[in-house]
Enzyme design. Structure first.
Site, PDB file in Angstrom:
ATOM      1  N   PHE A  29       0.854  -1.186   0.000  1.00 23.36           N
ATOM      2  CA  PHE A  29       0.000   0.000   0.000  1.00 23.36           C
ATOM      3  C   PHE A  29       0.888   1.234   0.000  1.00 23.36           C
ATOM      4  O   PHE A  29       1.737   1.401   0.869  1.00 23.36           O
ATOM      5  CB  PHE A  29      -0.925   0.039   1.220  1.00 23.36           C
ATOM      6  CG  PHE A  29      -1.876   1.201   1.170  1.00 23.36           C
ATOM      7  CD1 PHE A  29      -3.056   1.113   0.446  1.00 23.36           C
ATOM      8  CD2 PHE A  29      -1.573   2.403   1.804  1.00 23.36           C
ATOM      9  CE1 PHE A  29      -3.928   2.208   0.361  1.00 23.36           C
ATOM     10  CE2 PHE A  29      -2.440   3.501   1.723  1.00 23.36           C
ATOM     11  CZ  PHE A  29      -3.618   3.387   1.003  1.00 23.36           C
ATOM     12  N   ASP A  56       9.335   2.950   1.456  1.00 23.91           N
ATOM     13  CA  ASP A  56       8.160   3.695   1.906  1.00 23.91           C
ATOM     14  C   ASP A  56       8.042   3.529   3.412  1.00 23.91           C
ATOM     15  O   ASP A  56       7.562   2.524   3.913  1.00 23.91           O
ATOM     16  CB  ASP A  56       6.905   3.168   1.190  1.00 23.91           C
ATOM     17  CG  ASP A  56       5.660   3.948   1.592  1.00 23.91           C
ATOM     18  OD1 ASP A  56       5.713   4.665   2.607  1.00 23.91           O
ATOM     19  OD2 ASP A  56       4.633   3.823   0.899  1.00 23.91           O
ATOM     20  N   LYS A  75       2.772  10.798   7.749  1.00 26.80           N
ATOM     21  CA  LYS A  75       1.980  10.481   8.947  1.00 26.80           C
ATOM     22  C   LYS A  75       2.425  11.220  10.206  1.00 26.80           C
ATOM     23  O   LYS A  75       1.830  12.203  10.593  1.00 26.80           O
ATOM     24  CB  LYS A  75       1.976   8.968   9.202  1.00 26.80           C
ATOM     25  CG  LYS A  75       1.043   8.199   8.229  1.00 26.80           C
ATOM     26  CD  LYS A  75       0.631   6.869   8.816  1.00 26.80           C
ATOM     27  CE  LYS A  75      -0.104   5.977   7.813  1.00 26.80           C
ATOM     28  NZ  LYS A  75      -1.478   6.300   7.603  1.00 26.80           N
TER      29      LYS A  75
HETATM   30  C1  LIG Z   1       3.095   2.723   3.651  1.00 25.14           C
HETATM   31  C2  LIG Z   1       2.155   3.827   3.260  1.00 25.14           C
HETATM   32  N1  LIG Z   1       2.437   4.586   2.195  1.00 25.14           N
HETATM   33  C3  LIG Z   1       1.634   5.588   1.805  1.00 25.14           C
HETATM   34  C4  LIG Z   1       0.473   5.868   2.495  1.00 25.14           C
HETATM   35  C5  LIG Z   1      -0.416   6.989   2.040  1.00 25.14           C
HETATM   36  O1  LIG Z   1      -0.399   8.018   2.962  1.00 25.14           O
HETATM   37  P1  LIG Z   1      -1.549   9.130   2.944  1.00 25.14           P
HETATM   38  O2  LIG Z   1      -2.807   8.468   3.401  1.00 25.14           O
HETATM   39  O3  LIG Z   1      -1.048  10.178   3.909  1.00 25.14           O
HETATM   40  O4  LIG Z   1      -1.638   9.635   1.557  1.00 25.14           O
HETATM   41  C6  LIG Z   1       0.139   5.109   3.623  1.00 25.14           C
HETATM   42  C7  LIG Z   1      -1.105   5.372   4.357  1.00 25.14           C
HETATM   43  O5  LIG Z   1      -1.562   4.619   5.163  1.00 25.14           O
HETATM   44  C8  LIG Z   1       0.996   4.051   4.020  1.00 25.14           C
HETATM   45  O6  LIG Z   1       0.722   3.284   5.068  1.00 25.14           O
END
Ligand SMILES: Cc1ncc(COP(=O)(O)O)c(C=O)c1O
Length: 394
Positions: A134, A219, A248
């Site tokens: 994700f 990520d 986050k």
């Molecule tokens: C690993 C990871 N990357 C990207 C995102 C996307 O972040 P956002 O919801 O702030 O766009 C998330 C969101 O949960 C995430 O867990």
């Protein structure tokens, strides 16, 4: 405004894209939040992993109050004191050689920046991501995200993305071509169900990327800033990526994303090729500086490691007691409890008893509490789960 009015307005006006819980939250402090009726909850959602320093940490509140009276908006085409203070703190915290940062406003944006940068630096189009990953829901990030439910309605997505099974270096090796710009990996798959990679995977990806001349993008949006027991999860495996996405929890609860890169890689961006109006907004930067001070001064990464072990140990005991619990897994205070059935009733049962937990997929209860959570609060969370599982087990 009363509870019903608030719910009605959000239901009527807000885009209907969130699976809402029937709860109006109005206050927070540390690991606790309160609803509109003043009922207290232990917040193991941490607002989806955002609140690592806890809700309304006094140092973050003070920094925001000060900055809000000084300068709220300052486009990054001008220099700003709050921003430059934060940039130095970010670099001091990041893995060695991650010397450049692009500031944005969310996790997905931090991924978008990484994807563009990888293509620009390499001059190649292909990105290899992991099955089950994700990375967010904007078009580029969504193209790297695995779940068909999120992808299917929005085809065609950005071309050039492919997915390989995680923990399989041979399949990854086979997928790399002379058109590959980067491999994109989460250190722990959060949304995917708190799934850890095997210990040799990230070092293996690093090695393969070096061998093939391909960029490694990590990520760390969910794993970063102390969550897993290290400031960044990649430290567990001594791996330094070429590009690192984070968001986050950077700014104590305010929206911020940050894409880190090695000097040489970030240098590929020419002026104007990537920007955002709110990039490095002073108010958010001041909050982030304060949050980083808290993270360091209160040794929150260490705390996450210790409390994570304690929490996981107690959940393991529940797994022994209840056959419906299949597995407990995690790193630091990023923990998942996989069950043999849909976890919806557990979420609601906990909520009714004053504990907020998340799901990650259909059958995983996910815990992303503030790292300032107290041992006694963890005990209460586990007692609550015990009561809910007892009922579900009947
Ligand atoms: C690993 C990871 N990357 C990207 C995102 C996307 O972040 P956002 O919801 O702030 O766009 C998330 C969101 O949960 C995430 O867990």
């Amino acid at each position: 405004m009363n509870e019903k009015e608030i719910v009605n307005i959000e239901d009527k006006i807000m885009a209907n894209t969130f699976a809402k819980r029937d709860l109006v939250l109005t206050r927070g402090k540390g690991a606790l939040v309160w609803d509109i009726n003043n009922k207290e909850y232990i917040d193991c959602t941490g607002s989806y992993g955002v609140a690592v320093v806890g809700h309304c940490h006094p140092k973050v509140v003070e920094a925001v109050q000060k900055q809000v009276e000084t300068l709220i908006a300052c486009h990054a085409s001008f220099y700003n004191d709050a921003r430059s203070i934060l940039l130095e703190k970010l670099i001091a915290l990041a893995p060695k050689s991650m010397d450049r940062v692009f500031l944005s406003n969310s996790g997905a944006e931090s991924v978008e920046c990484a994807l563009k940068l990888a293509r620009k630096y390499s001059g190649k189009p292909e990105i290899i991501a992991m099955m089950g990953a994700f990375h967010g829901k904007t078009m580029g990030a969504l193209s790297a995200t695995w779940k068909q439910k999120y992808r299917a309605p929005f085809m065609p997505l950005v071309p050039g993305f492919k997915h390989v099974p995680p923990n399989n270096l041979e399949k990854l090796r086979a997928a790399v071509t002379d058109k590959t710009a980067a491999v994109l990996v989460e250190p722990v798959r959060g949304e995917g169900g708190i799934l850890l990679n095997s210990d040799d995977f990230l070092p293996g990806v690093r090695e393969l990327c070096d061998e093939k001349g391909v960029l490694m993008i990590l990520d760390e949006v969910q794993t970063g800033f102390g969550r897993t027991g290290k400031v960044f999860a990649c430290e567990h495996w001594n791996v330094v990526p070429d590009i690192m996405c984070s968001a986050k929890s950077i700014a104590g609860g305010l929206p911020m994303g940050a894409t880190f890169a090695k000097e040489e890689v970030m240098a590929a961006f020419q002026r104007g090729e990537h920007s955002s109006t709110f990039s490095g907004n002073p108010l958010v930067c001041a909050a982030a500086s304060a949050a980083i001070d808290v993270l360091v001064e209160e040794k929150l990464a260490e705390r996450a490691e210790n409390l994570g072990k304690y929490f996981k140990g107690k959940l393991d005991a529940l797994a022994e007691k209840y056959n419906v619990v299949r597995e407990v897994r995690g790193l630091g205070l990023m923990i998942g409890m996989e069950t043999r059935f849909d976890v919806y009733n557990i979420l609601i049962g906990c909520m009714d008893r004053g504990v907020l937990v998340l799901d990650a997929g259909r059958n995983v209860v996910r815990f992303l509490p503030p790292l300032v959570i107290e041992k006694e609060q963890i005990d209460k969370v586990v007692d609550t789960l015990d009561a809910v599982l007892e009922q579900e087990n009947k």
